[in-house]
Motif scaffolding. Structure first.
Motif, PDB file in Angstrom:
ATOM      1  N   ILE A 230       3.120  -4.639  -9.589  1.00 40.37           N
ATOM      2  CA  ILE A 230       2.723  -4.057  -8.301  1.00 40.37           C
ATOM      3  C   ILE A 230       1.294  -4.505  -8.079  1.00 40.37           C
ATOM      4  O   ILE A 230       0.408  -4.227  -8.895  1.00 40.37           O
ATOM      5  N   GLN A 231       1.043  -5.214  -6.996  1.00 35.86           N
ATOM      6  CA  GLN A 231      -0.285  -5.791  -6.789  1.00 35.86           C
ATOM      7  C   GLN A 231      -1.290  -4.703  -6.421  1.00 35.86           C
ATOM      8  O   GLN A 231      -1.039  -3.863  -5.560  1.00 35.86           O
ATOM      9  N   GLY A 232      -2.426  -4.713  -7.069  1.00 37.19           N
ATOM     10  CA  GLY A 232      -3.425  -3.677  -6.886  1.00 37.19           C
ATOM     11  C   GLY A 232      -4.311  -3.890  -5.687  1.00 37.19           C
ATOM     12  O   GLY A 232      -4.094  -3.330  -4.618  1.00 37.19           O
ATOM     13  N   GLU A 233      -5.322  -4.736  -5.842  1.00 44.22           N
ATOM     14  CA  GLU A 233      -6.251  -5.005  -4.747  1.00 44.22           C
ATOM     15  C   GLU A 233      -5.541  -5.575  -3.532  1.00 44.22           C
ATOM     16  O   GLU A 233      -5.989  -5.410  -2.396  1.00 44.22           O
ATOM     17  N   GLY A 234      -4.419  -6.225  -3.741  1.00 45.33           N
ATOM     18  CA  GLY A 234      -3.646  -6.783  -2.640  1.00 45.33           C
ATOM     19  C   GLY A 234      -3.007  -5.749  -1.747  1.00 45.33           C
ATOM     20  O   GLY A 234      -2.477  -6.088  -0.684  1.00 45.33           O
ATOM     21  N   GLY A 235      -3.037  -4.470  -2.169  1.00 46.15           N
ATOM     22  CA  GLY A 235      -2.538  -3.409  -1.303  1.00 46.15           C
ATOM     23  C   GLY A 235      -1.283  -2.731  -1.823  1.00 46.15           C
ATOM     24  O   GLY A 235      -0.463  -2.252  -1.041  1.00 46.15           O
ATOM     25  N   PHE A 236      -1.135  -2.674  -3.174  1.00 50.89           N
ATOM     26  CA  PHE A 236       0.027  -2.039  -3.795  1.00 50.89           C
ATOM     27  C   PHE A 236       1.328  -2.651  -3.268  1.00 50.89           C
ATOM     28  O   PHE A 236       2.295  -1.954  -2.970  1.00 50.89           O
ATOM     29  N   VAL A 237       1.324  -3.954  -3.148  1.00 49.10           N
ATOM     30  CA  VAL A 237       2.513  -4.667  -2.680  1.00 49.10           C
ATOM     31  C   VAL A 237       3.586  -4.578  -3.755  1.00 49.10           C
ATOM     32  O   VAL A 237       3.388  -5.002  -4.901  1.00 49.10           O
ATOM     33  N   VAL A 238       4.724  -4.014  -3.394  1.00 51.18           N
ATOM     34  CA  VAL A 238       5.864  -3.878  -4.300  1.00 51.18           C
ATOM     35  C   VAL A 238       6.861  -4.982  -3.960  1.00 51.18           C
ATOM     36  O   VAL A 238       7.355  -5.051  -2.838  1.00 51.18           O
ATOM     37  N   PRO A 239       7.184  -5.862  -4.905  1.00 49.82           N
ATOM     38  CA  PRO A 239       8.091  -6.969  -4.587  1.00 49.82           C
ATOM     39  C   PRO A 239       9.505  -6.483  -4.323  1.00 49.82           C
ATOM     40  O   PRO A 239       9.928  -5.434  -4.804  1.00 49.82           O
ATOM     41  N   GLU A 380       0.206   1.250   4.590  1.00 48.56           N
ATOM     42  CA  GLU A 380      -0.381   0.116   5.300  1.00 48.56           C
ATOM     43  C   GLU A 380      -0.435   0.426   6.788  1.00 48.56           C
ATOM     44  O   GLU A 380       0.536   0.913   7.377  1.00 48.56           O
ATOM     45  N   LEU A 381      -1.576   0.130   7.392  1.00 44.74           N
ATOM     46  CA  LEU A 381      -1.832   0.429   8.796  1.00 44.74           C
ATOM     47  C   LEU A 381      -1.586  -0.804   9.639  1.00 44.74           C
ATOM     48  O   LEU A 381      -2.063  -1.904   9.326  1.00 44.74           O
ATOM     49  N   VAL A 382      -0.823  -0.623  10.730  1.00 48.52           N
ATOM     50  CA  VAL A 382      -0.424  -1.750  11.574  1.00 48.52           C
ATOM     51  C   VAL A 382      -0.576  -1.383  13.048  1.00 48.52           C
ATOM     52  O   VAL A 382      -0.610  -0.205  13.417  1.00 48.52           O
ATOM     53  N   GLU A 383      -0.662  -2.422  13.871  1.00 48.52           N
ATOM     54  CA  GLU A 383      -0.558  -2.221  15.312  1.00 48.52           C
ATOM     55  C   GLU A 383       0.878  -1.804  15.625  1.00 48.52           C
ATOM     56  O   GLU A 383       1.811  -2.547  15.315  1.00 48.52           O
ATOM     57  N   PRO A 389      -1.615  -6.473  11.148  1.00 44.36           N
ATOM     58  CA  PRO A 389      -2.524  -5.641  10.369  1.00 44.36           C
ATOM     59  C   PRO A 389      -3.581  -4.981  11.255  1.00 44.36           C
ATOM     60  O   PRO A 389      -4.175  -5.630  12.110  1.00 44.36           O
ATOM     61  N   LEU A 390      -3.791  -3.688  11.052  1.00 40.90           N
ATOM     62  CA  LEU A 390      -4.766  -2.927  11.834  1.00 40.90           C
ATOM     63  C   LEU A 390      -6.046  -2.827  11.013  1.00 40.90           C
ATOM     64  O   LEU A 390      -6.259  -1.875  10.251  1.00 40.90           O
ATOM     65  N   ALA A 391      -6.888  -3.822  11.139  1.00 39.88           N
ATOM     66  CA  ALA A 391      -8.109  -3.888  10.342  1.00 39.88           C
ATOM     67  C   ALA A 391      -9.106  -2.838  10.811  1.00 39.88           C
ATOM     68  O   ALA A 391      -9.197  -2.529  11.996  1.00 39.88           O
ATOM     69  N   GLY A 392      -9.843  -2.290   9.859  1.00 38.16           N
ATOM     70  CA  GLY A 392     -10.916  -1.354  10.184  1.00 38.16           C
ATOM     71  C   GLY A 392     -10.530   0.104  10.064  1.00 38.16           C
ATOM     72  O   GLY A 392     -11.364   0.932   9.686  1.00 38.16           O
ATOM     73  N   LEU A 393      -9.296   0.456  10.389  1.00 41.58           N
ATOM     74  CA  LEU A 393      -8.912   1.860  10.384  1.00 41.58           C
ATOM     75  C   LEU A 393      -8.917   2.429   8.966  1.00 41.58           C
ATOM     76  O   LEU A 393      -9.281   3.596   8.768  1.00 41.58           O
ATOM     77  N   ALA A 394      -8.531   1.652   7.976  1.00 37.83           N
ATOM     78  CA  ALA A 394      -8.527   2.148   6.604  1.00 37.83           C
ATOM     79  C   ALA A 394      -9.923   2.584   6.177  1.00 37.83           C
ATOM     80  O   ALA A 394     -10.099   3.647   5.574  1.00 37.83           O
ATOM     81  N   ALA A 395     -10.923   1.770   6.499  1.00 35.47           N
ATOM     82  CA  ALA A 395     -12.296   2.125   6.159  1.00 35.47           C
ATOM     83  C   ALA A 395     -12.743   3.373   6.903  1.00 35.47           C
ATOM     84  O   ALA A 395     -13.462   4.221   6.357  1.00 35.47           O
ATOM     85  N   TYR A 414      -5.811  -7.706   4.136  1.00 32.43           N
ATOM     86  CA  TYR A 414      -6.248  -7.577   5.527  1.00 32.43           C
ATOM     87  C   TYR A 414      -7.140  -6.359   5.730  1.00 32.43           C
ATOM     88  O   TYR A 414      -7.475  -6.023   6.868  1.00 32.43           O
ATOM     89  N   GLY A 415      -7.494  -5.677   4.642  1.00 31.80           N
ATOM     90  CA  GLY A 415      -8.347  -4.501   4.741  1.00 31.80           C
ATOM     91  C   GLY A 415      -7.697  -3.347   5.477  1.00 31.80           C
ATOM     92  O   GLY A 415      -8.400  -2.515   6.061  1.00 31.80           O
ATOM     93  N   ASN A 416      -6.384  -3.240   5.424  1.00 27.84           N
ATOM     94  CA  ASN A 416      -5.669  -2.255   6.243  1.00 27.84           C
ATOM     95  C   ASN A 416      -4.786  -1.325   5.426  1.00 27.84           C
ATOM     96  O   ASN A 416      -3.813  -0.774   5.936  1.00 27.84           O
TER      97      ASN A 416
END
Length: 444
Positions: A230-239, A380-383, A389-395, A414-416
């Motif tokens: 499960i990818q960590g910094e990549g955003g907990f991407v589960v294959p 994950e936050l999206v339009e 990807p909805l950048a900025g909202l996560a921060a 994507y920082g989202n």
């Protein structure tokens, strides 16, 4: 074993006595900016005085709910009593002796225990270093020595560290690699499985990865494929289901060492000993760090005995690798995991978080995906109209949560992505409070 408590007298919400950050934290932060390089980032400038369980208490007396656990390190909770006792006892006996000069039994016993608990019944050997990045570097060394080949293939959206070699393996250049080149050669990045973004089944995604490995690199030149289950910094991407076993099967058939980077996902975090088990994966090498000693610096490389023996005597090691105090703490961690209690707590946390996030998603279309296992969950936050990807909202969510006394981590290429890495000591009531705070910051 139960790590949480249902005692109604136990604090279930943060206690804030100043704004966040408070005046003492701000004063220390001003000193930090004069004394510490800016490259040592700071997600939240509160300065911690002490910690226990799921709580951080800062120098201003604010008590914050920690849902990051030092990025997945204090899995069993801050200052876990059994871990602290083991470390203190070892400090009174021997604080350090270099294992490659004057060894000690606890190192050998921990290697034996990891051989027992990592996936697969084959003969295994282990050695210890200080950090996750060191574990990755040494795994690559071993794979190259074993195969006589040079190329290492890492997956898109991966993160493996900040050393020269691991920077070359990371997906994102900024901030981890910007300005630090030239990078280590013979590292190739290949497509991964990212169901939200590629829409592929596991076999389809594996076929795409394998085509790249064969046509763009050439199997005969590849020493190792490394993957975070499960990818960590990549955003907990589960294959997607079937992706990792298909990739491993290809690696084995082509004499390529398959390395599972379990640094963030391993040792109880996902409700199993190792996340590889969730996917039916039996790697050649398994990397551990972070939660292995619940806060003390330690990392391990465990692998097939015949692969691990490829390095010549003296080719592996390091002054502090497998320090006796860290090794003692790791034994206490494994003792607790062997009770089975932490796995039940991880399952409880998964249920509470995913249930609450699904309820939020019904009212907030910006939540495009909820994923993860155990106490490793993200959204994950999206339009809403495009799923972009909805950048900025996560921060923004993390900043709002901090003001309300909750420490959240962001992630994703994507920082989202907002990710949850709580200790297994977190209660359902504390999770519910965090979800209330997140709801306040989500757009309608």
């Amino acid at each position: 074993m139960t790590l949480t408590t249902a005692d109604p007298g136990v604090l279930q919400r943060p206690e804030l006595v100043t704004e966040i950050p408070g005046p003492k934290s701000r004063e220390i932060h001003a000193r930090r900016e004069r004394a510490v390089p800016r490259g040592v980032g700071c997600a939240l400038p509160i300065y911690v005085d002490h910690a226990d369980g799921a709580w951080l208490t800062d120098v201003d007396g604010n008590r914050l709910l920690d849902l990051g656990s030092g990025i997945g390190v204090t899995t069993l909770g801050h200052t876990q009593p059994a871990v602290v006792a083991a470390a203190k006892e070892q400090l009174d006996r021997v604080s350090h002796t270099l294992f490659t000069v004057t060894p000690y039994e606890n190192y050998v016993r921990l290697a034996e225990r990891l051989a027992q608990h990592t996936p697969g019944a084959h003969a295994k050997k282990t050695f210890f270093v200080n950090s996750g990045a060191e574990a990755v570097e040494n795994a690559v060394k071993i794979a190259r020595a074993h195969t006589g080949r040079r190329v290492v293939a890492a997956l898109d959206h991966a993160f493996h560290g900040r050393t020269n070699l691991t920077m070359a393996m990371n997906h994102r250049a900024a901030p981890y690699g910007t300005g630090f080149g030239p990078f280590a050669p013979d590292v190739q990045r290949v497509p991964n499985s990212y169901p939200l973004r590629d829409g592929l089944t596991g076999p389809q995604a594996a076929a795409r990865t394998i085509e790249y490995l064969e046509q763009r690199i050439g199997a005969s030149d590849i020493a190792a494929v490394i993957a975070e289950p499960i990818q960590g910094e990549g955003g907990f991407v589960v294959p997607a289901e079937g992706y990792l076993p298909a990739l491993q099967e290809w690696a084995t058939a082509n004499g390529v060492v398959f390395i599972a980077d379990e640094i963030q996902a391993g040792l109880g975090r996902t409700g199993t000993w190792f996340a590889s088990e969730l996917f039916g994966l039996v790697p050649d090498l398994v990397l551990t760090a972070k939660g292995i000693a619940d806060g003390l610096p330690l990392a391990g490389i465990t692998g097939r005995a015949e692969i691990m023996d490829s390095a010549l005597p003296g080719g592996l090691g390091g002054t502090f690798g497998g320090n006796p105090v860290s090794i003692a703490a790791a034994h206490a961690v494994l003792d607790l995991l062997e009770t089975g209690g932490p796995f039940a707590e991880a399952a409880r946390i998964e249920e509470a978080l995913t249930r609450g996030l699904r309820e939020l998603a019904r009212d907030h279309a910006a939540i495009g995906d909820i994923r993860g296992h155990g106490a490793m969950i993200a959204f994950e936050l999206v339009e809403p109209s495009t799923a972009a990807p909805l950048a900025g909202l996560a921060a923004d969510i993390a900043a709002h949560a901090a003001r309300r006394g909750v420490l959240l981590l962001t992630a994703g290429s994507y920082g989202n992505v907002v990710r949850f890495l709580p200790s297994l000591a977190v209660t359902d009531a504390q999770i519910d409070y965090a979800l209330e705070v997140i709801a306040e910051a989500l757009p309608d």
